[in-house]
Each structure stands twice: as structure tokens, then as C-alpha cells.
Design a protein around this motif. Structure first.
Motif, short mmCIF file in Angstrom:
data_model
loop_
_atom_site.label_atom_id
_atom_site.label_comp_id
_atom_site.label_asym_id
_atom_site.label_seq_id
_atom_site.Cartn_x
_atom_site.Cartn_y
_atom_site.Cartn_z
N VAL A 259 0.82 -1.21 0.00
CA VAL A 259 0.00 0.00 0.00
C VAL A 259 0.85 1.26 0.00
CG1 VAL A 259 -1.96 -1.11 1.12
CG2 VAL A 259 -0.19 -0.03 2.52
N ARG A 260 2.15 1.13 0.23
CA ARG A 260 3.02 2.31 0.27
C ARG A 260 4.28 2.13 -0.57
NH1 ARG A 260 0.83 1.77 5.31
NH2 ARG A 260 -0.27 3.63 6.13
N GLU A 261 4.29 1.21 -1.50
CA GLU A 261 5.49 1.03 -2.32
C GLU A 261 5.12 0.34 -3.63
OE1 GLU A 261 7.13 -3.12 -0.34
OE2 GLU A 261 8.04 -1.20 0.22
N GLY A 262 6.02 0.49 -4.59
CA GLY A 262 5.80 -0.12 -5.89
C GLY A 262 6.89 0.30 -6.86
N THR A 263 6.61 0.15 -8.16
CA THR A 263 7.58 0.48 -9.20
C THR A 263 6.90 1.27 -10.30
OG1 THR A 263 7.19 -1.59 -10.38
CG2 THR A 263 8.98 -1.56 -8.76
N LEU A 264 7.70 2.06 -10.99
CA LEU A 264 7.30 2.74 -12.21
C LEU A 264 8.16 2.20 -13.34
CD1 LEU A 264 7.18 6.47 -10.98
CD2 LEU A 264 5.31 4.81 -10.99
N SER A 265 7.55 1.80 -14.43
CA SER A 265 8.28 1.29 -15.60
C SER A 265 8.24 2.34 -16.70
CB SER A 265 7.67 -0.02 -16.10
OG SER A 265 7.77 -1.01 -15.10
N LEU A 266 9.44 2.73 -17.18
CA LEU A 266 9.53 3.76 -18.21
C LEU A 266 9.44 3.13 -19.60
CD1 LEU A 266 10.55 5.16 -15.63
CD2 LEU A 266 12.24 6.35 -17.04
N HIS A 267 9.38 3.96 -20.60
CA HIS A 267 9.20 3.49 -21.97
C HIS A 267 10.36 2.62 -22.44
CE1 HIS A 267 5.84 6.32 -22.39
NE2 HIS A 267 6.63 7.24 -21.86
N ASP A 268 11.57 2.94 -21.99
CA ASP A 268 12.74 2.21 -22.48
C ASP A 268 13.08 1.00 -21.62
OD1 ASP A 268 13.66 3.38 -20.19
OD2 ASP A 268 15.29 4.51 -21.12
N GLY A 269 12.21 0.64 -20.69
CA GLY A 269 12.43 -0.52 -19.85
C GLY A 269 13.07 -0.23 -18.52
N GLU A 270 13.52 1.02 -18.30
CA GLU A 270 14.07 1.37 -17.00
C GLU A 270 12.97 1.28 -15.93
OE1 GLU A 270 17.12 2.02 -16.20
OE2 GLU A 270 18.13 2.39 -18.11
N SER A 271 13.39 0.94 -14.72
CA SER A 271 12.43 0.78 -13.63
C SER A 271 12.84 1.64 -12.44
CB SER A 271 12.36 -0.70 -13.20
OG SER A 271 11.40 -0.88 -12.20
N ILE A 272 11.84 2.24 -11.80
CA ILE A 272 12.06 3.10 -10.64
C ILE A 272 11.25 2.54 -9.47
CG2 ILE A 272 11.84 5.46 -9.73
CD1 ILE A 272 11.56 6.37 -12.67
N ARG A 273 11.89 2.44 -8.33
CA ARG A 273 11.17 2.02 -7.13
C ARG A 273 10.66 3.27 -6.40
NH1 ARG A 273 15.75 -1.03 -7.20
NH2 ARG A 273 16.80 0.29 -5.66
N TRP A 274 9.42 3.21 -5.93
CA TRP A 274 8.90 4.30 -5.13
C TRP A 274 8.41 3.77 -3.79
CZ3 TRP A 274 3.79 3.82 -3.72
CH2 TRP A 274 2.96 3.03 -4.53
N ARG A 275 8.57 4.59 -2.78
CA ARG A 275 8.15 4.22 -1.43
C ARG A 275 7.60 5.46 -0.74
NH1 ARG A 275 10.76 4.52 3.27
NH2 ARG A 275 12.75 4.90 2.24
N ALA A 276 6.51 5.27 -0.04
CA ALA A 276 5.82 6.41 0.59
C ALA A 276 5.83 6.29 2.10
CB ALA A 276 4.38 6.48 0.09
N ASP A 277 6.00 7.41 2.76
CA ASP A 277 5.79 7.54 4.20
C ASP A 277 4.61 8.48 4.39
OD1 ASP A 277 8.05 5.97 4.95
OD2 ASP A 277 9.33 7.67 4.45
N GLY A 278 3.54 7.95 4.95
CA GLY A 278 2.31 8.71 5.10
C GLY A 278 1.15 7.74 5.05
N GLY A 279 0.02 8.18 4.55
CA GLY A 279 -1.12 7.28 4.42
C GLY A 279 -0.95 6.31 3.27
N PRO A 280 -1.84 5.35 3.12
CA PRO A 280 -1.75 4.41 2.01
C PRO A 280 -1.95 5.12 0.67
CG PRO A 280 -3.84 4.15 3.17
CD PRO A 280 -3.00 5.07 3.99
N VAL A 281 -1.10 4.77 -0.31
CA VAL A 281 -1.14 5.40 -1.63
C VAL A 281 -2.27 4.80 -2.46
CG1 VAL A 281 0.14 5.74 -3.78
CG2 VAL A 281 1.32 5.94 -1.58
N ARG A 282 -2.96 5.65 -3.18
CA ARG A 282 -3.92 5.15 -4.16
C ARG A 282 -3.53 5.66 -5.55
NH1 ARG A 282 -6.66 9.46 -1.73
NH2 ARG A 282 -7.63 10.93 -3.21
N ILE A 283 -3.98 4.96 -6.56
CA ILE A 283 -3.67 5.30 -7.95
C ILE A 283 -4.96 5.72 -8.63
CG2 ILE A 283 -2.71 4.49 -10.13
CD1 ILE A 283 -1.16 2.39 -8.45
#
Length: 531
Positions: A473-497
Motif C-alpha cells: 500500500v506504500r510502495e511499488g515500481t514505475l516502468s519507463l518506456h525504455d524498460g528502466e524501472s524506478i522504485r517508489w516508497r511512501a511515508d504517510g497514508g496508504p497510496v492510491r492510484i
């Protein structure tokens, strides 16, 4: 009260100027045109936009097609901004214009016959100003104007000098003055000298006010800055063609500002009213400046702080971050402002990852209000409110004022920007939003706080095509067009998309997504890791 909070910022000339503009009804002066001036220099090819004529009597403006036979010159079938573009005649100086000279010549003659002097949309001051400039640029490029077209130009200049937009000021008055300069430069005689003198007098006052010391345009829109730079380059070009002096000192600073406010893809960031396809692309403006003898701007360094306009650029490793620490614009002229204070955009590996919503509509209505609202930008909302009270298409009542601004390089090499604003102090408890960015070659952290604590959310609008995956609920990944991947992590309430829209051009939008992070006890932090 909202109206009072809006109009109290106006200059007196805007108030009595509006009354005069509505009540004054000058009659067009149809006397013969002055003689043409003998020019001392050569006109340099200006920056070119994409073509807007799709046929001899057909157009594509704002990504919407229209045929002259169907809508004429003032047809209600198209919105007013589309009809404004119809009267600009931008295609005369667009890419490949030499291949459409016969279309252009016929269109000019048709416009003269179908638009009686002083009547209709085409004779409003702003389209009149742009049309005067475009007709003259077309003529300077080697396309002689007919006797009837020269007469019409003189009638338009005489009309314009009595319809100057003092009630609007800003880019509208600048465009009026530029048109008078162009008309006064190509015609000769006492009347043309009056046009020239009036245009020069207005610009002598407006240029120091509109072009700030750091090179940015005072309306604080990247798109309008590019348009202002085109205006300045045209004025330099015209002055050299006429054999006069040119306002060259401002150009280099404006080029540097534009370069710093572009993403690695070569296009502008979206702050306040901004979209692709309205101004010439930055590369075309830089090439135009080089043809006039200016040096191309140097590549921006890792840290650029435009203190006068309030924008920061941080660059580390594969990342470029552009942060809005700016006020919304001139107090008396917030028409192109969005409620985007403390928003930002981020590119990684040459691709846009986090963006602002952009602009696809003008005029009035709920969609225009939504696009100007805080929730359409990568910043924080408090109690669902906008940080500045945008309303009425081009109005702003109470405004967010930024303070405690710092842009620094930390001892460990990280780049930091921080600021706060008071736009939410009108809410219960008078909360203040503060945001801190910290960028390294390996990642970015964005910290938000609202004090005193209130219901608030930090929003991260993703560029179209960025794929989001959650691993909690507070972490995941972003995938870019060229296949690069970014990890994201949140401190706070649960993230929604949430589903969202990116408005990259007038009349066009793309589906995308937004990460929404509720603040917990008045604080949150989002970390992006690409190490």
C-alpha cells in the motif's frame, strides 16, 4: 467578495481602460496608405511553426479542422480561440510557406473583402496585431503585397492605435506595440512615424517590466516566455532591417531561461498556461537567434535558481527536476496562472516521468477551471481546495505567496530546494504547506508538511505511458518506456492510484495515472529510487 479580492489587484488603467474600451467607438480611417519605406537591411528568416493550412481554404487550428466554405470568417461553429487563429495568418510564415504562396495571396485578398474595417472578431486588437506582423513578415520574406493589401495594412494600423489594450496590459499590449513598430517600419511619412513612436514608447516601458532580470517573462508561463522570446527576436530582426537600434541585451538572458526550463526532450515544462504547438519549439527559437548572430545558450549546469521568476532546475545523474517556487504571476495580470505553487516535473533518462497537467482549453467552463486547479498538478492539496482561487477562466482571487525559499547544493553533493506558501491560510486553522526536494544521482525524495495538520494529499501526476505497479500500500515500481524501472516508497497514508489526464496541446489530452499520497499527521514523504 471573490470579485473584490480579484479586482483589488488591478491597476487603475485596467479599470478605466476597460470602460473606455467598451464605450469608445472609433470609425475606421479608410484614407490611402502611406508610401513604403526604403529599408536598409535584409530580413532574416524567422522561427517557423508547423503549417496550419490544409488546403487553399481549409485550416487546422488547436488540432481541430475547419473549412472556409463551412464556417466563413466569423462562424459560431468554432470557439473564439479557433477563430482568433483563423485571423492571425500564422501560415504565411510557417514551415514550407513558399510552397503555399498562391494560397496565401488569395487568402489575404479574401480576408480584405470579407471583413469590413472595424467589424467582427478579426478586428479585435489582438488578432489585428498578430495579422499586421504576419503580413509584413511575409512581405519582407519576398512576397510583395498588392496595393489593396497595403491599404488594408494601413487601415488596420490606424484602427489598432485607437484600440490599444490598456485594460489587459501584459502580452496583449506588447503585441499591440510590436504591430505598430512593424507598420511604422515598412511605411514612410509622418503617419508611419507616429505609429513607430507610439510602439517604441510602449515597449520602452513594457520591456523592463515584462522581462525580469533572470531572463524570464513576468507572466511566469513557459509557453508565454517562448512567445515573448519570439517577439524580441522579431524586433531585433526588424530593427536591423530598418537600420535602427535593437533591444538585444534581453535576448541572451531569455535564451538561457528557456534552455533551463526545458526537459531533456527539448520541450518546455508545463507551469501555468503551457502546451505544445502554440509557440515555436525551443530549437527553432534558438536557431532563429543564431541566424541573428546570438550565441546558443550553454547547457544548464547542475543547479539553476531563477530567483526573480521563482523556478529552480536541479540535474543529477540521469535526472532533471524543475520546481515551481514562484508566485502565480504579476499581481494585476494573473490570467494565465494556475494554482500550481510548489509543483514540479521530473525527467529520467531523457523521458518525462512526473508532470503537471498542462492546458488544452481556454475560455470559461468547468474543464478550464479543473485544468487550472491544484489537483491537476504535482503538488499538495489541502481540504480539496485550490492553493490560489482560480475562477472565471482567467481570474484569480486570493493568491498563494511563496516564502522561505532556498535552493542549495548540500555538503554531500545532493541538490535541494525548499519552500512554503500561504495559499491555504484562508482555510480553518490557517494551514501552511511546505515542500522539500532532495535530488541525487541515485534518487529523489519529496517531503510535504501542512502545519497545523489538516486533511491533505500529495499528488504525483505521471507522464502518459508510465506503468505503475504496487508491491504494497506504500510502495511499488514505475516502468519507463525504455524498460528502466524506478522504485517508489511512501511515508504517510496508504497510496492510491487515480486515473488522470495530461493536456499536452490545445484540443488534445492523453490518459495517464496519478499517485495520491495522503499526509499522515500533517506530513508525508515520497522517495523515488533509480539506483
Amino acid at each position: 467578495m471573490r470579485l473584490w479580492r480579484t479586482v483589488r489587484h488591478l491597476k487603475p488603467v485596467q479599470v478605466y481602460g476597460r470602460a473606455w474600451f467598451r464605450l469608445a467607438r472609433p470609425k475606421p480611417d479608410l484614407s490611402p496608405a502611406p508610401a513604403l519605406r526604403v529599408l536598409a537591411g535584409c530580413w532574416v528568416s524567422p522561427a517557423a511553426r508547423p503549417p496550419s493550412m490544409t488546403g487553399p481554404r481549409a485550416f487546422r487550428f488547436l488540432n481541430v479542422d475547419g473549412a472556409q466554405d463551412e464556417i466563413g470568417w466569423d462562424g459560431p461553429e468554432r470557439e473564439k480561440l479557433w477563430r482568433y487563429n483563423q485571423h492571425y495568418f500564422d501560415d504565411l510564415n510557417a514551415e514550407g510557406a513558399a510552397n503555399r504562396v498562391q494560397w496565401h495571396r488569395a487568402l489575404i485578398e479574401e480576408w480584405i473583402g470579407a471583413n469590413p474595417p472595424g467589424q467582427g472578431t478579426g478586428w479585435e486588437p489582438y488578432p489585428t496585431s498578430l495579422r499586421i506582423v504576419n503580413w509584413i513578415k511575409w512581405a519582407l520574406a519576398g512576397n510583395p503585397l498588392s496595393a489593396e493589401a497595403r491599404w488594408s495594412l494601413a487601415v488596420q494600423a490606424r484602427w489598432l492605435i485607437r484600440r490599444l489594450e490598456w485594460h489587459l496590459l501584459g502580452n496583449h499590449l506588447f503585441a499591440n506595440a510590436k504591430a505598430l513598430l512593424f507598420a511604422g517600419s515598412v511605411f514612410a511619412g509622418p503617419e508611419a512615424e507616429r505609429w513607430l513612436a507610439r510602439g517604441e514608447a510602449i515597449l520602452a516601458r513594457q520591456m523592463p517590466e515584462q522581462i525580469l532580470p533572470d531572463g524570464g517573462h513576468f507572466e511566469l508561463s513557459t509557453m508565454y516566455h517562448a512567445l515573448a522570446l519570439e517577439d524580441m527576436l522579431d524586433l531585433v530582426n526588424l530593427a536591423r532591417t530598418r537600420g535602427g537600434t535593437a533591444p538585444e541585451l534581453a535576448v541572451s538572458g531569455m535564451l538561457r531561461w528557456l534552455a533551463a526550463m526545458c526537459h531533456p526532450d527539448g520541450q518546455i515544462a508545463f507551469f501555468n498556461d503551457a502546451a505544445f504547438g502554440v509557440a515555436p519549439v525551443p530549437a527553432a527559437l534558438i536557431a532563429y537567434a543564431e541566424r541573428l548572430g546570438f550565441s546558443a545558450p550553454a547547457e544548464p549546469g547542475p543547479l539553476t535558481w531563477h530567483e526573480d521568476t521563482g523556478y529552480a532546475r536541479l540535474a543529477a545523474g540521469p535526472a532533471v527536476l524543475l520546481a515551481d517556487l514562484a508566485r502565480i504571476g504579476p499581481e494585476y495580470l494573473p490570467g494565465h496562472a494556475h494554482a500550481d505553487t510548489l509543483s514540479f516535473e521530473l525527467s529520467l533518462y531523457g523521458q518525462r516521468v512526473i508532470v503537471n497537467g498542462g492546458t488544452s482549453v481556454y475560455g470559461y467552463g468547468p474543464e478550464r477551471s479543473r485544468q487550472r486547479g491544484t489537483a491537476a498538478h504535482s503538488t499538495a492539496t489541502v481540504a480539496g481546495a485550490d492553493s490560489s482561487e482560480v475562477w472565471g477562466g482567467f481570474r484569480v482571487a486570493r493568491r498563494a505567496y511563496p516564502f522561505d525559499l532556498r535552493v542549495t547544493e548540500d555538503p554531500d553533493g545532493a541538490l535541494s530546494a525548499t519552500g512554503a506558501h500561504d495559499g491555504y491560510r484562508r482555510l480553518p486553522g490557517a494551514p501552511v504547506h511546505r515542500r522539500d526536494w532532495r535530488l541525487t544521482a541515485r534518487g529523489l525524495s519529496v517531503s510535504d508538511s501542512v502545519n497545523p495538520a489538516a486533511s491533505a494529499e500529495a499528488r504525483y501526476l505521471l507522464a502518459p505511458g508510465i506503468q505503475v505497479e504496487t508491491t504494497g500500500v506504500r510502495e511499488g515500481t514505475l516502468s519507463l518506456h525504455d524498460g528502466e524501472s524506478i522504485r517508489w516508497r511512501a511515508d504517510g497514508g496508504p497510496v492510491r492510484i487515480e486515473p488522470a489526464r495530461w493536456h499536452h496541446a490545445f484540443g488534445q489530452s492523453q490518459d495517464t495515472q496519478c499517485l495520491v499520497l495522503p499526509l499522515a499527521d500533517g506530513a508525508s514523504r515520497m522517495t523515488f529510487d533509480w539506483s
